[in-house]
Structure formats: structure tokens, C-alpha cells
Design a protein around this motif. Sequence first.
Motif, PDB file in Angstrom:
ATOM      1  N   UNK A   1      80.839  33.212  40.274  1.00 65.14           N
ATOM      2  CA  UNK A   1      81.888  32.482  40.523  1.00 65.14           C
ATOM      3  C   UNK A   1      81.880  31.813  41.977  1.00 65.14           C
ATOM      4  N   UNK A   2      81.784  32.857  42.872  1.00 63.11           N
ATOM      5  CA  UNK A   2      81.643  32.684  44.134  1.00 63.11           C
ATOM      6  C   UNK A   2      80.507  31.748  44.788  1.00 63.11           C
ATOM      7  N   UNK A   3      79.082  31.961  44.036  1.00 61.92           N
ATOM      8  CA  UNK A   3      78.089  31.317  44.268  1.00 61.92           C
ATOM      9  C   UNK A   3      78.471  29.719  43.786  1.00 61.92           C
ATOM     10  N   UNK A   4      79.097  29.482  42.718  1.00 63.03           N
ATOM     11  CA  UNK A   4      79.191  28.034  42.348  1.00 63.03           C
ATOM     12  C   UNK A   4      80.201  27.378  43.051  1.00 63.03           C
ATOM     13  N   UNK A   5      81.205  28.160  43.298  1.00 71.11           N
ATOM     14  CA  UNK A   5      82.196  27.402  44.633  1.00 71.11           C
ATOM     15  C   UNK A   5      81.415  27.129  45.769  1.00 71.11           C
ATOM     16  N   UNK A   6      80.602  28.026  46.250  1.00 66.71           N
ATOM     17  CA  UNK A   6      79.654  27.682  47.501  1.00 66.71           C
ATOM     18  C   UNK A   6      78.986  26.436  47.288  1.00 66.71           C
ATOM     19  N   UNK A   7      78.384  26.489  46.114  1.00 69.53           N
ATOM     20  CA  UNK A   7      77.381  25.310  45.743  1.00 69.53           C
ATOM     21  C   UNK A   7      78.191  24.101  45.850  1.00 69.53           C
ATOM     22  N   UNK A   8      79.441  23.728  45.028  1.00 65.53           N
ATOM     23  CA  UNK A   8      80.186  22.918  44.933  1.00 65.53           C
ATOM     24  C   UNK A   8      80.820  22.233  46.410  1.00 65.53           C
ATOM     25  N   UNK A   9      81.152  23.403  46.967  1.00 63.82           N
ATOM     26  CA  UNK A   9      81.682  22.801  48.550  1.00 63.82           C
ATOM     27  C   UNK A   9      80.431  22.345  49.409  1.00 63.82           C
ATOM     28  N   UNK A  10      79.272  23.117  49.219  1.00 67.10           N
ATOM     29  CA  UNK A  10      77.923  22.692  49.979  1.00 67.10           C
ATOM     30  C   UNK A  10      77.700  21.323  49.766  1.00 67.10           C
ATOM     31  N   UNK A  11      77.569  20.874  48.418  1.00 65.65           N
ATOM     32  CA  UNK A  11      77.154  19.429  48.014  1.00 65.65           C
ATOM     33  C   UNK A  11      78.379  18.520  48.115  1.00 65.65           C
ATOM     34  N   UNK A  12      79.600  19.111  48.372  1.00 63.61           N
ATOM     35  CA  UNK A  12      80.566  17.889  48.794  1.00 63.61           C
ATOM     36  C   UNK A  12      80.895  17.468  50.025  1.00 63.61           C
ATOM     37  N   UNK A  13      80.255  18.103  51.034  1.00 60.98           N
ATOM     38  CA  UNK A  13      80.305  17.435  52.234  1.00 60.98           C
ATOM     39  C   UNK A  13      79.535  18.078  53.313  1.00 60.98           C
ATOM     40  N   UNK A  14      79.901  17.685  54.679  1.00 58.50           N
ATOM     41  CA  UNK A  14      79.149  18.030  55.818  1.00 58.50           C
ATOM     42  C   UNK A  14      77.604  17.425  55.932  1.00 58.50           C
ATOM     43  N   UNK A  15      77.121  17.783  57.171  1.00 63.82           N
ATOM     44  CA  UNK A  15      76.058  17.086  57.526  1.00 63.82           C
ATOM     45  C   UNK A  15      74.755  17.526  56.869  1.00 63.82           C
ATOM     46  N   UNK A  16      73.444  16.923  57.170  1.00 68.24           N
ATOM     47  CA  UNK A  16      72.460  17.425  56.490  1.00 68.24           C
ATOM     48  C   UNK A  16      72.108  19.153  56.845  1.00 68.24           C
ATOM     49  N   UNK A  17      72.245  19.268  58.299  1.00 68.88           N
ATOM     50  CA  UNK A  17      71.888  20.740  58.495  1.00 68.88           C
ATOM     51  C   UNK A  17      73.000  21.709  57.710  1.00 68.88           C
ATOM     52  N   UNK A  18      73.974  21.216  57.793  1.00 63.75           N
ATOM     53  CA  UNK A  18      75.199  22.191  57.142  1.00 63.75           C
ATOM     54  C   UNK A  18      74.924  22.449  55.687  1.00 63.75           C
ATOM     55  N   UNK A  19      74.500  21.349  55.134  1.00 64.65           N
ATOM     56  CA  UNK A  19      74.029  21.509  53.617  1.00 64.65           C
ATOM     57  C   UNK A  19      72.964  22.224  53.301  1.00 64.65           C
ATOM     58  N   UNK A  20      71.896  22.121  54.182  1.00 61.96           N
ATOM     59  CA  UNK A  20      70.801  23.012  54.122  1.00 61.96           C
ATOM     60  C   UNK A  20      70.972  24.339  54.177  1.00 61.96           C
TER      61      UNK A  20
END
Length: 134
Positions: A27-46
Motif C-alpha cells: 500500500x505504501x509503495x502504491x501511494x508513493x507511486x501515485x504521489x510521484x506520478x502526480x506532480x513535481x519536477x522531473x528530478x523529483x519524479x525520478x
Amino acid sequence: MPLTANAPRTVLGAGALIALQGLAALVFTVVLLVEGLGGGGALGTRTVLGEVAYFAVFTGGVVACASGLFLGRTWARGPSIVLEVLVAGAAWYAIGPSGRPEIGVPVAVVAVAALVLLFHPRTTLWAHGDEGSD
């Protein structure tokens, strides 16, 4: 119907607790993935995607330990003990230095319960090849 004929209930109980931890990690991994794909710059997403990859591998290891215990594989006891010691250390850090006992205490309770089951005499006999352990 039991999951395995040769594993005592202490092993299955430890497997259930570790499976619960695996579910929480998933669950934590999926939440982290959804939040990561949802916003932030390119460096943050990587960076977040790197964390997701790390947690996905870690979650796979937790699930492998739980599955091994459920299936009655003695190899799963050693990695499960190491896993629970690491989780107990993380719980201690959450309780103390991080000041988050609402997270650390439940995690510590589950980790200690799993360790008690993994070091139970029946589990130890089973791990050493005693077939009549349950």
C-alpha cells in the motif's frame, strides 16, 4: 484445510503477521507511486520513482518470506528473523528519535509478536527438521 501439512501453527502465525507487513508495504509503495506520478519536477519524479523501485523490491522480499512460511519452507525463517529485527529497529526509531509513537508502537508490537513466533520452540524444532513439531 491447512496451508501446509508440516508447519506448526506458530510458523503460520508468523507468516500471517509478515504478510500483513507486506500488505502495508505494498500500500505504501502504491501511494508513493501515485504521489510521484502526480506532480513535481522531473528530478523529483525520478527520485520518487527510485524510491518506488526500492520499496517494490523490499516488498517482494517481505512477500517471499511470508509465502515461504505459509508453504512450510524452512529457508524462510532466517530471512524473516532478519526482517523483523530491522522492522523492530525502525519502530524504535519512530517511537524515540522521530517522536511518532502512534506509528512506532503498533509496528513494534507486530514485529515483536512475529519474533516471538519465529523463536518459539515448535518453530525452532520445525526449522531443524523435526517433522512431528505440531
